[in-house]
Write an enzyme that holds these catalytic residues in place. Sequence first.
Site, mmCIF file in Angstrom:
data_model
loop_
_atom_site.group_PDB
_atom_site.id
_atom_site.type_symbol
_atom_site.label_atom_id
_atom_site.label_comp_id
_atom_site.label_asym_id
_atom_site.label_seq_id
_atom_site.Cartn_x
_atom_site.Cartn_y
_atom_site.Cartn_z
ATOM 1 N N GLU A 273 0.597 -1.215 -0.043
ATOM 2 C CA GLU A 273 -0.185 0.153 -0.234
ATOM 3 C C GLU A 273 0.420 1.731 0.038
ATOM 4 O O GLU A 273 0.512 2.393 0.589
ATOM 5 C CB GLU A 273 -0.912 -0.150 1.569
ATOM 6 C CG GLU A 273 -1.579 -1.133 0.781
ATOM 7 C CD GLU A 273 -3.185 -1.330 2.436
ATOM 8 O OE1 GLU A 273 -3.078 -1.000 2.901
ATOM 9 O OE2 GLU A 273 -4.038 -1.737 1.882
ATOM 10 N N LYS A 341 -2.744 -11.689 8.146
ATOM 11 C CA LYS A 341 -3.912 -11.344 8.914
ATOM 12 C C LYS A 341 -4.651 -12.175 8.748
ATOM 13 O O LYS A 341 -4.277 -13.967 7.329
ATOM 14 C CB LYS A 341 -3.884 -10.583 7.470
ATOM 15 C CG LYS A 341 -4.051 -9.568 7.422
ATOM 16 C CD LYS A 341 -4.473 -8.087 6.937
ATOM 17 C CE LYS A 341 -3.901 -6.621 7.117
ATOM 18 N NZ LYS A 341 -4.408 -6.067 6.671
ATOM 19 N N ASP A 346 -8.669 -9.267 3.401
ATOM 20 C CA ASP A 346 -8.366 -7.982 4.464
ATOM 21 C C ASP A 346 -9.929 -7.862 5.774
ATOM 22 O O ASP A 346 -10.626 -7.013 5.429
ATOM 23 C CB ASP A 346 -8.245 -6.454 4.074
ATOM 24 C CG ASP A 346 -7.588 -5.854 5.366
ATOM 25 O OD1 ASP A 346 -7.024 -5.567 5.896
ATOM 26 O OD2 ASP A 346 -8.085 -3.800 4.221
ATOM 27 N N GLU A 374 -12.430 -2.098 12.267
ATOM 28 C CA GLU A 374 -12.732 -1.319 10.599
ATOM 29 C C GLU A 374 -13.557 -2.296 10.010
ATOM 30 O O GLU A 374 -14.376 -0.972 9.018
ATOM 31 C CB GLU A 374 -11.138 -1.617 10.479
ATOM 32 C CG GLU A 374 -11.207 -1.019 9.280
ATOM 33 C CD GLU A 374 -9.498 -1.454 7.786
ATOM 34 O OE1 GLU A 374 -9.093 -1.433 8.913
ATOM 35 O OE2 GLU A 374 -9.614 -0.961 7.031
#
Length: 693
Positions: A273, A341, A346, A374
């Site tokens: 990213e 993760k 994600d 999130e």
Amino acid sequence: MKMILTASRNFIWIYALVLLAFSARADDGHDLWLRPVNAKPVKVTGVNAKSPMMGIAKKEIEQRWLGAENATVEFRIVKDPTVKTDGFKITGNAISATSESGILYGAYELLRRQQTGDLSNVISNPSYQRRILNHWDNLNGSIERGYAGNSIFWRSGDNAFTVTEKDKQLWQEYARANASIGINGSVLNNVNASAQILGADQLKRLVAIAAVLRPYGIKTYLSINFASPIGLGKLPNADPLNPEVIKWWKEKVAEIYKLVPDFGGFLVKANSEGQPGPQDYKRTHVDGANMLADALKPYNGIVMWRAFVYNASEKDRAKQAYLEFMPFDGQFRDNVIIQVKNGPIDFQPREPFSPLFGALKKTPIMPELQVTQEYLGHSEQLVFLATMWEEMFKSDTYQEGKNSTVARVTDGSIFPQKYTAIAGVSNVGLDTNWNGHEFAQANWYAYGRMAWNDQLDSKTIADEWIKLTFAPADVNNNWKNGFLEPVKKMMLESRETAVDYSMPLGLHHIFAGSHHYGPGPWWAPAGTRKDWTPPYYHQADANGIGFDRTKNGTDAVDQYHAPLAADFNNVATTPEMYLLYFHHLSWDYKMKNGKTLWDDLCSHWDSGVKQVRQYQVVWDKVEPYVDAQRFARVQEKLRRQTRDAQFWKDACILYFQQFSKRPIPDYVERPVNNLNYYMTTDPLSMKPVQQRR
Ligand code: BDP
């Protein structure tokens, strides 16, 4: 007769007053699961008076003892091969351990057992050696994906680096909460790291924080920016093979260890990213990670190198981490752990486990979970994440035969590894109740408990947490049936409920852009990277919906070990909860329950809303058992969650109906607004936005 009447009238009055006092008592939630109790007198022996850690263990016992009055609790440091570092044995009132940290964890466990009514003896060893919280805290005090106020560690302004008594008290409370659930590491800053974290002022603050956390057994770690030698060291590049760069890191690491001799190590987000990394110099993840590992090695420090990498390429995002890291298996130093993760995309409400688990056989992996919500309603929605993590831990990778669960391939049960570790992205902030939502505290608690014991089930954890957080001093059957059981049920169902009203049947990443709160399946502004837009993930068209990751599609299924590769490749053997993650299916595809895919999708969205409505009822009914403040806060949040769930359902049904061209099933509640409303209302602020989002 008259006397009896007066007496009973008095009694009623007293009773009413007590009730009033109880229900009106304000409770700001700051005490978490460590609420004050009416402790009984107790004596503690075997305490090494010089040890701050033993001192804490003793004080905890004295302040929270609920066992027999004037009992003696014995601390024993022993040589016992069945007890690992940090582990302990509880036999009656004796706590034996091979280390002081084991005594501390044993003390918390003994107290927890007393409070939750379990008085059995136990021997307990942690599943992972390093049980770490990742704080995504920025140096200006803001928190990336933080929903409970600013950072407890960093702030901007004139007194940014002044360590106040208030700071120290808060850090201590934070450390205590962590120690009580077995967490023993904190990464103090965002993975999107500023080079400045290694500056002189910041390192001084690290020293102050480490001093408070240390007696609670918590090591400090930092996220580093791979280009620090440029940003901070003024070198022309950060090439990991450049001797100047190597020297710079060695000196920086030496400087840190001089200040903090028990420093844990670095967490690195590189070439991900937009973050800098070794690939900027045509070097590899191995070159980058090993260079840092060599610098840390003399001090027993570790490198946690993240595998969260994907480019805006034609390749399926879900496949990229595996493709990038598999060729390097066995090439990393033994003090490097790859941080992966839970899912390949994600932190979605539901994804299958990352295919890297168990596939990297000569490289240790640490799972990364997201405690901050999130993608699961921030600190607005009641979503208990333990069930999601349990699903991950128990997933069988089949990599070393049956029962190669994600838990077992990462915790050292199957692969011998020098270091084992696990990370959870923290939901802690400056809010009085730490986490924004009373029930978000349960996720912090659950993360710690599962990092300690990856076989623990969600039900046990929910039961413990509710008792510790809400139980009155005199727990009786009324409380158990009236509060404990209904609230536990609600918590245990809550993650599936969130999946239902947002992304059922394997849908993923159809969030509103940037803040990831609420739906945005249409969101695809011109010029945005395709793999950052929901249409890339849902692939809805007139023919159907879903991401084809079978052999006919991107072949992501092939990254899983047999029999999963074949199971996921075949729609008939794919668990329906992953259906649209692996398959693009026609709107009329027949589900196992006989409904068409379209009807079943609508049913899930609708039932999600109905379930949250039911949570409102559950919560209203427990009012007599909760203090007024916490009751009101949760009630208010549940109102919002119901509105949000309805927003999800209506927006998704109306948006996807444009492709499906099928009617909404009769039994599904009708949308209350039109599609244009949902597309022009921001689901977080609930305010109109000028343009179609
Ligand atoms: C994503 C978040 C982003 C993080 C990134 C990461 O949206 O803010 O920086 O993960 O984990 O989920 O690096």
